[in-house]
Write a protein that holds these residues in place. Structure first.
Motif, short mmCIF file in Angstrom:
data_model
loop_
_atom_site.label_atom_id
_atom_site.label_comp_id
_atom_site.label_asym_id
_atom_site.label_seq_id
_atom_site.Cartn_x
_atom_site.Cartn_y
_atom_site.Cartn_z
N VAL A 113 -17.90 -31.15 -48.42
CA VAL A 113 -18.49 -31.10 -46.71
C VAL A 113 -17.13 -31.71 -46.14
O VAL A 113 -17.06 -31.11 -45.01
N LEU A 114 -16.66 -32.81 -46.66
CA LEU A 114 -15.44 -33.23 -45.74
C LEU A 114 -14.52 -32.27 -45.56
O LEU A 114 -13.77 -32.48 -44.53
N GLN A 115 -14.15 -31.63 -46.66
CA GLN A 115 -13.15 -30.52 -46.59
C GLN A 115 -13.50 -29.49 -45.30
O GLN A 115 -12.59 -29.05 -44.68
N GLY A 116 -14.66 -29.03 -45.49
CA GLY A 116 -15.23 -28.10 -44.59
C GLY A 116 -15.05 -28.58 -43.28
O GLY A 116 -14.93 -27.94 -42.08
N ILE A 117 -15.52 -29.84 -43.03
CA ILE A 117 -15.74 -30.23 -41.62
C ILE A 117 -14.32 -30.50 -41.12
O ILE A 117 -13.89 -30.46 -40.14
N ASP A 118 -13.34 -31.07 -42.19
CA ASP A 118 -12.00 -31.19 -41.87
C ASP A 118 -11.31 -29.84 -41.47
O ASP A 118 -10.63 -29.71 -40.46
N ARG A 119 -11.50 -29.04 -42.15
CA ARG A 119 -10.81 -27.81 -41.62
C ARG A 119 -11.32 -27.01 -40.46
O ARG A 119 -10.68 -26.36 -39.71
N TYR A 120 -12.81 -27.26 -40.20
CA TYR A 120 -13.21 -26.83 -38.94
C TYR A 120 -12.78 -27.42 -37.62
O TYR A 120 -12.47 -26.94 -36.90
N GLN A 121 -12.18 -28.65 -38.12
CA GLN A 121 -11.35 -29.23 -36.79
C GLN A 121 -9.93 -28.96 -36.86
O GLN A 121 -9.19 -29.85 -36.09
N GLY A 122 -9.51 -28.24 -37.83
CA GLY A 122 -8.32 -27.88 -37.98
C GLY A 122 -7.21 -28.97 -38.86
O GLY A 122 -6.11 -28.60 -38.70
N GLY A 123 -7.94 -29.66 -39.48
CA GLY A 123 -7.09 -30.69 -40.42
C GLY A 123 -7.01 -30.19 -41.96
O GLY A 123 -7.32 -28.98 -42.19
N GLU A 382 -10.32 -30.73 -59.78
CA GLU A 382 -10.37 -29.60 -60.05
C GLU A 382 -11.54 -28.66 -59.58
O GLU A 382 -11.19 -27.65 -59.17
N GLN A 383 -12.63 -29.25 -59.65
CA GLN A 383 -13.85 -28.46 -59.04
C GLN A 383 -13.57 -28.40 -57.56
O GLN A 383 -13.99 -26.90 -57.12
N VAL A 384 -13.26 -29.24 -56.88
CA VAL A 384 -13.11 -29.02 -55.25
C VAL A 384 -12.01 -28.05 -55.09
O VAL A 384 -12.11 -27.17 -54.21
N ARG A 385 -10.83 -28.20 -55.78
CA ARG A 385 -9.91 -26.88 -55.75
C ARG A 385 -10.38 -25.63 -55.80
O ARG A 385 -10.14 -24.65 -55.05
N LEU A 386 -11.27 -25.43 -56.83
CA LEU A 386 -11.67 -24.44 -57.22
C LEU A 386 -12.60 -23.59 -56.23
O LEU A 386 -13.00 -22.42 -55.88
N THR A 387 -13.54 -24.48 -55.48
CA THR A 387 -14.46 -24.10 -54.81
C THR A 387 -14.45 -24.58 -53.29
O THR A 387 -15.54 -24.94 -52.69
N ARG A 388 -13.14 -24.60 -52.83
CA ARG A 388 -13.03 -25.49 -51.45
C ARG A 388 -13.49 -24.38 -50.51
O ARG A 388 -13.31 -23.09 -50.54
N PRO A 389 -14.13 -24.89 -49.35
CA PRO A 389 -14.73 -23.73 -48.42
C PRO A 389 -13.74 -23.27 -47.51
O PRO A 389 -12.75 -23.87 -47.10
N ARG A 390 -13.85 -22.04 -47.04
CA ARG A 390 -12.84 -21.37 -46.28
C ARG A 390 -13.60 -21.18 -44.83
O ARG A 390 -14.53 -20.74 -44.83
N VAL A 391 -12.96 -21.94 -43.83
CA VAL A 391 -13.91 -22.11 -42.32
C VAL A 391 -12.75 -21.58 -41.53
O VAL A 391 -11.47 -21.65 -41.74
N THR A 392 -13.32 -21.01 -40.38
CA THR A 392 -12.24 -20.72 -39.23
C THR A 392 -12.58 -22.11 -38.36
O THR A 392 -13.36 -22.38 -37.75
N PRO A 393 -11.16 -22.59 -38.06
CA PRO A 393 -11.13 -23.79 -37.42
C PRO A 393 -11.43 -23.55 -35.73
O PRO A 393 -11.23 -22.33 -35.09
N GLU A 394 -12.43 -24.45 -35.13
CA GLU A 394 -12.70 -24.37 -33.69
C GLU A 394 -12.48 -25.37 -33.12
O GLU A 394 -12.51 -26.50 -33.73
N PRO A 395 -12.07 -25.31 -31.95
CA PRO A 395 -11.79 -26.55 -30.99
C PRO A 395 -12.97 -27.26 -30.70
O PRO A 395 -14.18 -26.97 -30.64
N GLN A 396 -12.83 -28.82 -30.65
CA GLN A 396 -14.02 -29.72 -30.39
C GLN A 396 -14.23 -29.49 -28.87
O GLN A 396 -13.76 -29.45 -28.03
N GLN A 397 -15.73 -29.38 -28.68
CA GLN A 397 -16.36 -29.47 -27.51
C GLN A 397 -16.13 -30.66 -26.68
O GLN A 397 -15.87 -30.78 -25.63
N GLN A 398 -16.51 -31.88 -27.57
CA GLN A 398 -16.32 -32.96 -26.93
C GLN A 398 -15.39 -33.91 -27.74
O GLN A 398 -15.14 -33.62 -28.84
N GLY A 399 -15.42 -35.20 -27.13
CA GLY A 399 -14.36 -36.27 -28.02
C GLY A 399 -15.15 -36.77 -29.33
O GLY A 399 -16.48 -36.74 -29.23
#
Length: 404
Positions: A113-123, A382-399
């Protein structure tokens, strides 16, 4: 002597003169004995053949049994490996707070989840420290959740909903006419798209938001408890990464030889190194260098030790997590009003101290349990590496981030 065919001799002579049969057949008595000998031989051969067949069948049965046992052993070994590698680890307890368990699987899911949220925010999440740190964060969050009522912290469903809307509902520009129904529809679409991309359901994300709001409330209480004034020292510091090519001892030598502190700091870190007025408690790792410290001696008496640094003196390298510091107090200690930035720093430090104290207390009293080592760390990464989410980064609407 005359051989006359007398009547009383004719039968005997006839018998005597009768030649033997020339048919070539063995007499019945002899045939019977030979047949008996042939019958015994055939029976022995049949018995021997039957014995050979029985022995062969036994050997085949033994071979089949041995083969089946070997196959079962191999299958058992493989299944045991599968169980240990894929079935058992997710169920193993990683941590527990008063019966509320976090398994290895829970830890993997939270990192995903943290990976997905971080990539969603471009991190990009750094897995070199995340598993250990995230387990600690999960334990801290659960400790705070259980302690919240006693601390007067109450996060409602409305608070959670308002926070989520502030993150995903578009904000109109000042003076722009908008349709609230359209904004609500956009909010729902954006929020659902976010949950889909990070593979998270609404309930789990609301739980994460609740944890964030509880920590925010704890921070606010710590901030409100701070004094307006405190002893402070004007300070400048140089920070180096643990992988920096600059040796801390060599940097200290340059400063002691008279090179300008700001110039050296800017060369190594891109900043001039000026921190400002630092109050007691803002940076605990610096306190004994700037303000001294108190300790309890063998007799139970409190003894005050003076500060390790005099004004203008350069410290030895101070190691703090992933950073190495060289600090220099510019002047003597003064009691003065605490600046807002340092108030926030002190409040954050007090929150961290509260969490660490509670974790240590729980471990000592047995209501906090941690079961995590390097092998489990390797499995998680290893489990996280094998199943990491692939998301499209989007800009933050708010701070504000979607995770703390």
């Amino acid at each position: 002597m005359l051989n006359l065919p007398l009547p009383w001799k004719r039968g005997a002579e006839t018998v005597a003169e009768e030649p033997p049969e020339s048919s070539g057949r063995t007499p019945a008595r002899r045939r019977g004995g030979r047949n008996r000998r042939l019958g015994t031989t055939d029976e022995s051969a049949a018995n021997a053949a039957s014995a050979r067949r029985s022995a062969e069948r036994r050997r085949q049965r033994i071979a089949i049994i041995v083969g089946a046992v070997l196959i079962l052993v191999i299958v058992g070994v493989v299944m045991a490996g599968v169980y240990r590698a894929y079935i058992l680890p997710p169920r193993v307890m990683a941590g527990e707070v008063r019966g509320e368990r976090f398994t290895m699987g829970d830890l993997v899911e939270r990192i995903r989840v943290l990976q997905g949220i971080d990539r969603y925010q471009g991190g990009q999440v750094d897995l070199s420290t995340i598993p250990f740190q995230l387990l600690t964060d999960l334990l801290h969050a659960e400790i705070l959740r259980q302690a919240a009522p006693g601390l007067g912290i109450n996060v409602t469903d409305d608070d959670i909903e308002e926070t989520i809307r502030s993150r995903f509902r578009p904000e109109p520009q000042p003076g722009q006419e908008v349709d609230d129904a359209q904004l609500d529809a956009e909010y729902q679409d954006t929020y659902i798209d976010f949950l889909t991309q990070v593979n998270l359901d609404d309930g789990d994300y609301r739980r994460i938001v609740e944890e964030q709001l509880q920590q925010r409330e704890l921070f606010a209480r710590m901030l409100a408890s701070l004094p307006e004034e405190a002893p402070q020292v004007e300070l400048q510091a140089i920070s180096l990464g643990v992988d920096s090519s600059a040796a801390p001892e060599a940097v200290k030598e340059r400063l002691e030889l008279g090179e300008d502190f700001a110039t050296v700091a800017r060369e190594l870190s891109g900043r001039d190194g000026y921190i400002g007025w630092v109050p007691l408690g803002a940076f605990p790792e610096f306190d004994r260098y700037l303000f001294g410290e108190e300790r309890v001696d063998a007799g139970g008496q409190t003894v005050s030790n003076p500060a390790l640094l005099e004004p203008g003196e350069i410290s030895d390298p101070i190691y703090a997590e992933q950073t190495i510091f060289l600090i220099q107090p510019i002047g003597a200690v003064e009691t003065r009003e605490i600046e807002p930035a340092m108030l926030f720093q002190m409040a954050g430090t007090r929150v961290d101290e509260w969490k660490d104290d509670q974790l240590a207390l729980g471990s000592e009293e047995g209501w906090v349990k941690i079961n995590f080592d390097s092998n489990r760390y390797a499995w998680v990464t290893e489990q996280v590496r094998l199943t990491r989410p692939r998301v499209t980064p989007e800009p933050q609407q708010q701070g504000g981030g979607l995770l703390p």
